[in-house]
Design an enzyme around this catalytic site. Sequence first.
Site: not given
Length: 479
Positions: A209-211, A174, A282, A249, A205-207
């Site tokens: 939803g699919v996330g 994803k 990051c 991570e 998908g977005d976090g």
Amino acid sequence: MIEKRQFYIDGTWVDPRDGRDHAVIDPATEEPCATISLGGQADTDAAVAAAKRALPGWMATPPEERIAALERVYAAYKARTEDLAQAISLEMGAPIALARSAQVGAGIAHLKTFIRAARDFPWEAPLGDHAPDDRILHEAVGVCALITPWNWPMNQVTLKVGAALVSGNTMVLKPSEESPLSAVILAEIMDAAELPAGVFNMVNGDGAGVGSQLSAHPDVDMVSFTGSTRAGIAISKAAADTLKRVHLELGGKGANLLFADADDKAVKRGVLHMMNNSGQSCNAPSRMLVESTIYDKVVEEAAAVAAKVEVGPPSEDGRHIGPVVNETQWHKIQDLIQKGIDEGARLVAGGTGRPEGFNKGFYVRPTVFADVTNDMTIAREEIFGPVLSILKFDTEEEAVRIANDTPYGLTNYVQSGDDQRRIRMARQLRSGMVEMNGQPRGAGAPFGGMKASGNGREAGSWGIHDFVEVKAVSGWAAE
């Protein structure tokens, strides 16, 4: 307008079962550049089911055949480098030169390193001379959910896909909905590599939803996630009910320690490293800790370097920085710059608003604050934009205390001509990585952090280890 509504499931491109349209915004123009579908539960379930069906066969595939499959992926990836670079530049605003070299180049390097590491990996090995009939087996974890960010799309995708694939896992990728176009090309690359159906699957998908669906799915054995600390905590909680393995991570707030005996290029190196990718890394050295005897000189030089950092359109060639990824991120950065001013930090370069010459696009002025204290918001929070905070210290002990006084622990940096001092710093800094005197870590060095920066390691043999289970077997018959 680019339209990429389909998902890659069970070896073929399929229409969404439960999808809804999502506009991909070009951060340079603030206009839609593509339309994708965000999947729903039915799409997630279909992808996980395909991965589960493919798992027994792929797990049983000999390592040399899995390595050969990864070599086909590597070749197909190299054949699509310009397509990937153009997609990354469009979707998340990386200048095209950076997209071609670092963004796409990272994927080439990671895949190549995984091939080398897999050839030497101890897939089956004796326990030791004391137990000649014992074997240690390294085998796949199972069905893996790979959830990747927008800031270094192919860097993170290849770190996960390469390790998972060569280790015998099947997977559902994803990608971030902010950078889905390069992931679609990656799925085309995987298809061109002729993997068995179901080994690799991709659902946009977005976090929420699919996330979230992947994180809680009972048939997913492992989640490997790169993104914000907040999202990492949510994924860990969602995964807890099924006791699946979670690799994270997450964010960082790296300290760059400049001692009085640092080399002449240390300040420029530190500022440019911070501004690279528009500060959206990051592991960026966002806190520059400077020994008091050289503090004023360093502040002056850092401000001068930042003032010369050019900002420009992603489509133009050159060494400039581009926009940040979206409007939400732009406003967050603006608010944090203002917070720095309000809390008493001294603005020596940049500031709020767009750079001169820009009236649209999510462009941020390269910004440097001096006289920052470690209790200020800009020293505590990950800004994820081209904003550098400069702090002062008097002693080694104080430098270490300030550097470690953060929730994060991803990457720290040391600039000093004293060999023994660098060793002392490396041992005391609480981070998964320490880079010194501008020397990058070698190919295959483990990437990852501690504390709020997550757990686990990616790249090379360390990345493979994170995608295998260890099985101890006694009574092994000689072959």
